[in-house]
Design a protein around this motif. Structure first.
Motif, mmCIF file in Angstrom:
data_model
loop_
_atom_site.group_PDB
_atom_site.id
_atom_site.type_symbol
_atom_site.label_atom_id
_atom_site.label_comp_id
_atom_site.label_asym_id
_atom_site.label_seq_id
_atom_site.Cartn_x
_atom_site.Cartn_y
_atom_site.Cartn_z
ATOM 1 N N LYS A 51 0.843 -1.191 0.000
ATOM 2 C CA LYS A 51 0.000 0.000 0.000
ATOM 3 C C LYS A 51 0.882 1.246 0.000
ATOM 4 O O LYS A 51 1.927 1.278 0.659
ATOM 5 C CB LYS A 51 -0.930 0.017 1.215
ATOM 6 C CG LYS A 51 -2.001 -1.070 1.199
ATOM 7 C CD LYS A 51 -2.899 -0.961 2.416
ATOM 8 C CE LYS A 51 -3.998 -2.018 2.401
ATOM 9 N NZ LYS A 51 -4.963 -1.788 1.326
ATOM 10 N N THR A 107 -3.393 5.201 3.763
ATOM 11 C CA THR A 107 -2.764 4.521 4.896
ATOM 12 C C THR A 107 -1.476 5.252 5.265
ATOM 13 O O THR A 107 -0.920 5.999 4.464
ATOM 14 C CB THR A 107 -2.434 3.051 4.561
ATOM 15 O OG1 THR A 107 -1.671 3.007 3.346
ATOM 16 C CG2 THR A 107 -3.708 2.229 4.382
ATOM 17 N N ASP A 148 -4.366 1.836 9.089
ATOM 18 C CA ASP A 148 -5.110 1.419 7.912
ATOM 19 C C ASP A 148 -6.137 2.482 7.535
ATOM 20 O O ASP A 148 -6.187 3.566 8.133
ATOM 21 C CB ASP A 148 -5.762 0.054 8.125
ATOM 22 C CG ASP A 148 -6.799 0.052 9.256
ATOM 23 O OD1 ASP A 148 -7.268 1.144 9.664
ATOM 24 O OD2 ASP A 148 -7.153 -1.040 9.739
ATOM 25 N N GLU A 149 -6.961 2.178 6.544
ATOM 26 C CA GLU A 149 -7.888 3.183 6.012
ATOM 27 C C GLU A 149 -8.820 3.733 7.077
ATOM 28 O O GLU A 149 -9.028 4.955 7.165
ATOM 29 C CB GLU A 149 -8.709 2.585 4.854
ATOM 30 C CG GLU A 149 -7.923 2.335 3.583
ATOM 31 C CD GLU A 149 -7.207 0.985 3.576
ATOM 32 O OE1 GLU A 149 -7.165 0.321 4.642
ATOM 33 O OE2 GLU A 149 -6.688 0.604 2.511
ATOM 34 N N ASN A 196 -2.915 7.263 -7.693
ATOM 35 C CA ASN A 196 -2.529 6.568 -6.459
ATOM 36 C C ASN A 196 -2.666 7.495 -5.251
ATOM 37 O O ASN A 196 -1.719 8.183 -4.876
ATOM 38 C CB ASN A 196 -1.080 6.068 -6.568
ATOM 39 C CG ASN A 196 -0.895 5.085 -7.698
ATOM 40 O OD1 ASN A 196 -1.746 4.237 -7.932
ATOM 41 N ND2 ASN A 196 0.219 5.198 -8.408
ATOM 42 N N CYS A 253 1.950 4.565 1.295
ATOM 43 C CA CYS A 253 1.804 5.133 2.633
ATOM 44 C C CYS A 253 2.658 6.382 2.812
ATOM 45 O O CYS A 253 3.709 6.537 2.184
ATOM 46 C CB CYS A 253 2.238 4.123 3.702
ATOM 47 S SG CYS A 253 1.374 2.548 3.709
#
Length: 318
Positions: free
Chosen positions: A215, A260, A279-280, A256, A217
């Motif tokens: 992910k 996160t 996290d989200e 993109n 970040c």
């Protein structure tokens, strides 16, 4: 005593104003002594949606700030998702922007320092008092200078490693602490760069944007002597990375977006670093907290400028 209903959301205390019923003379009041129940849907329909007790006190002391807080709280983590910005909200955001010199927007660090919760202010003041008593004023100044320099060197070494440049602190405890984490960071998009949120009028220096657990970040590297093994012990750090994520999304026109974040706490004694992955859902929670802090800061600036120039008030009331 004023009657209120308190909802709790992930530990956050939110003041829910009572719905006014059958009282034309009190239709603008935020409290009711008659109605004993307020549902979430009624609360959201209130002219003061989701305002906490301290925010309500701030708003009622200067009603001209209501549009500002109301608009800023609507902004999502990715401002490009805010597809239906009303003319009123758009004007409010322009008014906020007009309060600042475009080359001197407030930084995330400055905003968080200016809007610290009272408990955090007390903890910080006690720590400074304790350290000053122990080291003396001059000694405490040198101590803070040393800590700042150490942090800068630490960030520079992390940046060099991620950009495949040799580092010179490999034998230190802080490097032994963080090195295993850095080896898991992939697809670096950028390190130590400024991101500006032109919609909400703030900026911040992001330590790193890269892939972690597949992910994209925002990363924030922190050096500590004390164990920080929970987000609660990280104080304002989660709000800081949420602010950075929002700024990155606002100023980078790429598919993109960041949803996160990662806070890495490295330790001077070489203990394994603590990695806090937001996290989200968690990042959204702290984003909501961040925009509240941001709105309070903008209100503080507005009130300060209004004291010097009363014409500032009128443009918010038009």
């Amino acid at each position: 005593m004023k009657s209120t209903t308190v909802f709790r959301r992930l530990g956050e205390r939110i003041l829910c104003p009572k719905r006014v019923v059958n009282n034309d003379t009190a239709k603008h009041s935020i409290y009711s002594t008659n109605d004993s129940r307020t549902t979430p849907s009624e609360f959201n329909a209130s002219p003061f949606p989701k305002f906490r007790e301290d925010e309500m006190a701030m708003l009622t002391s200067n009603p001209a700030t209501i549009p500002m807080l109301n608009t800023i709280l609507k902004c999502p983590l990715d401002s490009k998702d805010w597809v239906q910005v009303s003319d009123k909200d758009d004007q409010v955001l322009k008014n906020v922007t007009s309060m600042y010199d475009s080359t001197k927007l407030p930084s995330v660090t400055r905003i968080l320092q200016a809007t610290q919760p009272p408990l955090n202010q007390i903890i910080l003041a006690r720590w400074k008092s304790k350290m000053t008593a122990k080291l003396g004023k001059e000694g405490f100044f040198h101590y803070m200078t040393q800590i700042s320099g150490e942090g800068s060197s630490f960030h520079e070494s992390v940046e060099n490693f991620l950009n495949k440049i040799p580092v010179d602190i490999e034998d230190t405890g802080q490097w032994k602490s963080i090195h295993p984490v850095l080896k898991k960071v992939q697809g670096v998009h950028g390190t130590e760069f400024i991101a500006t949120h032109s919609v909400l009028s703030y900026l911040g220096k992001i330590d790193c944007v890269a892939l972690y657990k597949n992910k994209l970040c925002v990363f924030d590297w922190k050096l500590s002597s004390k164990k920080r093994d929970s987000l609660k012990k990280c104080f304002d750090d989660p709000y800081q990375v949420a602010a950075y994520a929002g700024a990155f999304n606002a100023c980078h026109d790429t598919p993109n977006k960041i949803s996160t974040a990662v806070i890495v706490k490295a330790y001077r004694d070489g203990s394994p670093a603590d990695v806090h992955f937001l996290d989200e859902m968690v990042l959204e929670f702290y984003w909501e907290g961040w925009v509240r802090r941001l709105a309070r800061y903008h209100v503080q600036v507005f009130n300060s400028q209004a004291n010097d120039d009363s014409s500032n008030i009128h443009k918010w009331q038009d």
